[in-house]
Scaffold this motif. Structure first.
Motif, PDB file in Angstrom:
ATOM      1  N   ARG A 180       0.741  -1.071  -0.215  1.00 56.73           N
ATOM      2  CA  ARG A 180      -0.295  -0.559  -0.066  1.00 56.73           C
ATOM      3  C   ARG A 180       0.516   1.027   0.068  1.00 56.73           C
ATOM      4  N   GLU A 181       2.410   1.147   0.319  1.00 56.94           N
ATOM      5  CA  GLU A 181       2.978   2.870   0.213  1.00 56.94           C
ATOM      6  C   GLU A 181       3.489   2.472  -0.935  1.00 56.94           C
ATOM      7  N   LYS A 182       4.312   3.546  -1.270  1.00 52.74           N
ATOM      8  CA  LYS A 182       5.027   3.143  -2.389  1.00 52.74           C
ATOM      9  C   LYS A 182       6.153   3.296  -2.350  1.00 52.74           C
ATOM     10  N   PRO A 183       7.244   2.799  -3.247  1.00 52.35           N
ATOM     11  CA  PRO A 183       8.498   2.985  -3.064  1.00 52.35           C
ATOM     12  C   PRO A 183       9.386   3.790  -3.304  1.00 52.35           C
ATOM     13  N   GLY A 184       9.966   3.535  -1.673  1.00 52.42           N
ATOM     14  CA  GLY A 184      10.906   5.113  -1.962  1.00 52.42           C
ATOM     15  C   GLY A 184      11.000   6.050  -0.104  1.00 52.42           C
ATOM     16  N   ASP A 185       9.123   6.221  -0.797  1.00 50.67           N
ATOM     17  CA  ASP A 185       9.165   7.524   0.685  1.00 50.67           C
ATOM     18  C   ASP A 185       9.240   6.218   1.998  1.00 50.67           C
ATOM     19  N   SER A 186       9.097   7.819   2.540  1.00 47.86           N
ATOM     20  CA  SER A 186       9.580   7.660   4.626  1.00 47.86           C
ATOM     21  C   SER A 186       8.620   6.299   4.804  1.00 47.86           C
ATOM     22  N   GLU A 187       7.131   6.329   4.764  1.00 43.00           N
ATOM     23  CA  GLU A 187       6.553   4.987   4.896  1.00 43.00           C
ATOM     24  C   GLU A 187       7.024   3.926   4.792  1.00 43.00           C
ATOM     25  N   PHE A 188       7.788   3.378   3.391  1.00 40.29           N
ATOM     26  CA  PHE A 188       7.961   2.251   2.460  1.00 40.29           C
ATOM     27  C   PHE A 188       9.412   1.770   3.201  1.00 40.29           C
ATOM     28  N   VAL A 189      10.180   2.759   3.190  1.00 38.02           N
ATOM     29  CA  VAL A 189      11.310   2.674   4.216  1.00 38.02           C
ATOM     30  C   VAL A 189      11.200   2.118   5.293  1.00 38.02           C
ATOM     31  N   ALA A 190      10.541   3.124   6.078  1.00 34.66           N
ATOM     32  CA  ALA A 190      10.144   2.274   7.604  1.00 34.66           C
ATOM     33  C   ALA A 190       9.862   0.981   7.300  1.00 34.66           C
ATOM     34  N   LEU A 191       9.010   0.612   7.015  1.00 35.23           N
ATOM     35  CA  LEU A 191       8.021  -0.549   6.901  1.00 35.23           C
ATOM     36  C   LEU A 191       8.673  -1.765   6.976  1.00 35.23           C
ATOM     37  N   ASP A 192       9.832  -0.766   5.583  1.00 34.44           N
ATOM     38  CA  ASP A 192      10.752  -2.294   5.162  1.00 34.44           C
ATOM     39  C   ASP A 192      11.950  -3.235   6.105  1.00 34.44           C
ATOM     40  N   ARG A 193      12.485  -1.646   6.823  1.00 30.92           N
ATOM     41  CA  ARG A 193      13.759  -1.154   7.547  1.00 30.92           C
ATOM     42  C   ARG A 193      13.619  -3.116   8.302  1.00 30.92           C
ATOM     43  N   ARG A 194      11.692  -2.956   9.095  1.00 30.00           N
ATOM     44  CA  ARG A 194      11.305  -3.486   9.973  1.00 30.00           C
ATOM     45  C   ARG A 194      11.396  -5.058   9.717  1.00 30.00           C
ATOM     46  N   LYS A 195      11.018  -5.585   8.586  1.00 34.93           N
ATOM     47  CA  LYS A 195      11.888  -7.107   8.224  1.00 34.93           C
ATOM     48  C   LYS A 195      13.180  -6.925   8.704  1.00 34.93           C
ATOM     49  N   VAL A 196      14.290  -6.402   9.101  1.00 28.86           N
ATOM     50  CA  VAL A 196      15.772  -6.963   8.936  1.00 28.86           C
ATOM     51  C   VAL A 196      15.842  -7.824  10.636  1.00 28.86           C
ATOM     52  N   PRO A 197      14.811  -7.569  10.848  1.00 25.81           N
ATOM     53  CA  PRO A 197      15.233  -8.646  12.306  1.00 25.81           C
ATOM     54  C   PRO A 197      14.681 -10.066  12.265  1.00 25.81           C
ATOM     55  N   LEU A 198      13.417  -9.723  11.456  1.00 23.70           N
ATOM     56  CA  LEU A 198      12.217 -10.699  11.225  1.00 23.70           C
ATOM     57  C   LEU A 198      13.561 -11.930  10.364  1.00 23.70           C
ATOM     58  N   LEU A 199      13.758 -10.886   9.313  1.00 23.77           N
ATOM     59  CA  LEU A 199      14.171 -12.206   8.170  1.00 23.77           C
ATOM     60  C   LEU A 199      15.344 -12.196   8.595  1.00 23.77           C
ATOM     61  N   LEU A 200      16.320 -12.282   9.630  1.00 24.44           N
ATOM     62  CA  LEU A 200      17.305 -12.658  10.234  1.00 24.44           C
ATOM     63  C   LEU A 200      16.757 -13.713  11.305  1.00 24.44           C
ATOM     64  N   ASN A 201      16.381 -13.803  11.968  1.00 27.58           N
ATOM     65  CA  ASN A 201      15.580 -14.512  12.768  1.00 27.58           C
ATOM     66  C   ASN A 201      15.188 -16.330  12.101  1.00 27.58           C
ATOM     67  N   TYR A 202      14.083 -15.735  11.169  1.00 29.32           N
ATOM     68  CA  TYR A 202      13.526 -16.902   9.826  1.00 29.32           C
ATOM     69  C   TYR A 202      14.826 -17.745   9.613  1.00 29.32           C
ATOM     70  N   ALA A 203      16.065 -16.934   8.648  1.00 25.13           N
ATOM     71  CA  ALA A 203      17.024 -17.381   8.726  1.00 25.13           C
ATOM     72  C   ALA A 203      17.820 -18.788   8.940  1.00 25.13           C
ATOM     73  N   GLN A 204      17.751 -17.983  10.838  1.00 23.65           N
ATOM     74  CA  GLN A 204      18.149 -18.675  12.172  1.00 23.65           C
ATOM     75  C   GLN A 204      17.678 -20.305  11.708  1.00 23.65           C
ATOM     76  N   CYS A 205      16.762 -19.950  12.183  1.00 28.02           N
ATOM     77  CA  CYS A 205      15.301 -20.784  12.374  1.00 28.02           C
ATOM     78  C   CYS A 205      15.763 -22.535  10.861  1.00 28.02           C
ATOM     79  N   LYS A 206      15.491 -21.674   9.704  1.00 29.00           N
ATOM     80  CA  LYS A 206      16.240 -22.307   8.609  1.00 29.00           C
ATOM     81  C   LYS A 206      17.402 -22.871   8.810  1.00 29.00           C
TER      82      LYS A 206
END
Length: 331
Positions: free
Chosen positions: A216-242
Motif C-alpha cells: 500500500r506504500e510507494k517504494p522509496g517513500d519514508s513510510e515504505f523505507v521504515a516498514l521495509d527496515r522492520r523486516k531485517v530482524p525478522l528475516l535474520l531470525n527466520y534465516a537462523q531457524c531455517k
C-alpha cells in the motif's frame, strides 16, 4: 430478485427459516468481526432432497467472520439469527445464490488438497467458469440454471471480537502493524523453548504482515523505507531457524534479503556464511566470514571455528574424491 431478508416465504423475502433444534443463550446483535464456527449441509429442493455438500464429515467446522464480505451474503444473514448449538434450516431464493457454485467448488477443492481458484466472484469470472467448467457436474448445472436451495446450519461455536486471534487476512492495516511485534515476541519465546519450526512460523507471519502493508506504500517513500527496515530482524531470525532446521537455501535466501537492506549486518553475514558452508558453497562462505572479521573483530573466535570446520570438510571431500577417482581408474 427476492429481498435478502428472512420471512415466512422464501419467494417473497429471500430466506425462510425453520428451527430444528433450539440453541442456548440470548440472541444478540452480533458485532462486526464476530466469528461463527458452523457445519452446513446443502440440499436441493427436489423429491430426493439431494445433498450437494456436507461438512459434518470434515475435521473442523467452517468459519465465517461478520463484515468481511463473504461471497454469500445470505449465509451471514442466516447465521446472525442463530444461537449457540442451534440447528436451523434456511430455504434460500435462487436469486441470492449465484455465487454458491463458486464457493462450493473452492471448498471441495480445498477438501481435496487442491489450490482453489481465486478472484472468480465477479461477472467475468462466472462467465469464464461457465465456458471452462467447474469440474463438478452438479455445480455446473447450478451455475447455468440456479435454483432455490435448503441449507441446514449447526452453530458449533461463536467468538466475539477480542475472543480470538485474527488471521492476517481478516485484519485491517492497524491490526496487522500491531501484530508484528507480538508475533516477533511469540517467535522468540518458541525459539528459546527449542521449538524452532514453530518460531519460524511466527517470524514468517510477521514478515507477511509487513509485506502486505508495503503493497500500500510507494517504494522509496519514508513510510515504505521504515516498514521495509522492520523486516531485517525478522528475516535474520527466520534465516537462523531455517539454518537449524537444515533448510540451507531458504536460510541463504532470507539472510541475503536482510543484507540487501543492511549490507554490513554481522549477524546476517555470519548466518549466511554458515548456511553457505552447510550447502557446500565454500567460496561464498569464506567471503561472508571474511567480511564478518572486517566488521567485528570480536567475532574472530567464532569465525575461526567455522573456518576450521570448513577446512576439515574440504580435506575430507578431497580425500573422498581421490578415492572415488582411484576406484574408477583401477577398478
Amino acid at each position: 430478485m427476492a429481498n435478502m431478508k428472512i420471512g415466512p416465504n422464501a419467494k417473497d423475502c429471500g430466506v425462510q427459516k425453520k428451527v430444528l433444534y433450539a440453541g442456548v443463550g440470548d440472541l444478540i446483535a452480533y458485532p462486526p468481526d464476530t466469528k461463527f464456527h458452523f457445519h452446513f449441509r446443502t440440499l436441493r429442493r427436489n423429491d430426493d432432497k439431494t445433498v450437494l455438500d456436507d461438512t459434518k464429515n470434515s475435521k473442523k467446522p467452517f468459519e465465517l467472520i461478520v463484515g468481511k464480505k463473504f461471497k454469500l451474503d445470505c449465509w451471514e444473514l442466516c447465521l446472525e439469527t442463530m444461537r449457540l448449538n442451534e440447528v436451523a434450516q434456511f430455504t434460500v431464493n435462487k436469486s441470492l445464490l449465484h455465487a454458491y457454485p463458486i464457493v462450493a467448488k473452492q471448498l471441495r477443492d480445498i477438501k481435496k488438497g487442491l489450490n482453489p481458484a481465486e478472484h472468480r466472484s465477479h461477472c467475468c469470472g462466472m462467465m469464464a467458469l461457465q465456458d471452462m467448467g467447474l469440474g463438478y457436474p452438479d455445480l455446473e448445472e447450478l451455475l447455468k440454471m440456479p435454483e432455490d436451495l435448503d441449507f441446514i446450519f449447526e452453530m458449533v461455536k461463536i467468538e466475539l471480537p477480542g475472543d480470538y486471534e485474527k488471521d492476517s487476512w481478516a485484519m485491517n492495516e492497524e491490526e496487522k502493524l500491531d501484530a508484528v511485534p507480538k508475533l516477533q515476541e511469540e517467535g522468540n519465546r518458541e525459539y528459546k523453548a527449542g521449538r524452532v519450526a514453530e518460531a519460524a512460523q511466527k517470524y514468517a507471519e510477521a514478515i507477511g504482515n509487513l509485506e502486505q502493508l508495503l503493497l500500500r506504500e510507494k517504494p522509496g517513500d519514508s513510510e515504505f523505507v521504515a516498514l521495509d527496515r522492520r523486516k531485517v530482524p525478522l528475516l535474520l531470525n527466520y534465516a537462523q531457524c531455517k539454518l537449524l532446521l537444515g533448510e540451507y537455501y531458504p536460510a541463504i535466501e532470507h539472510a541475503s534479503s536482510a543484507l540487501e537492506r543492511d549490507p554490513d549486518n554481522v549477524k546476517g553475514l555470519f548466518r549466511r556464511g554458515r548456511a553457505h558452508a552447510a550447502a557446500w558453497n565454500p567460496e561464498e562462505a569464506r567471503a561472508d566470514f571474511q567480511r564478518v572479521l572486517e566488521l567485528d573483530p570480536k567475532m574472530t573466535s567464532a569465525v575461526q571455528k567455522e573456518l576450521r570446520l570448513l577446512d576439515e570438510a574440504e580435506k575430507q571431500k578431497t580425500a573422498e574424491d581421490k578415492t572415488k577417482l582411484k576406484g574408477k581408474l583401477f577398478g
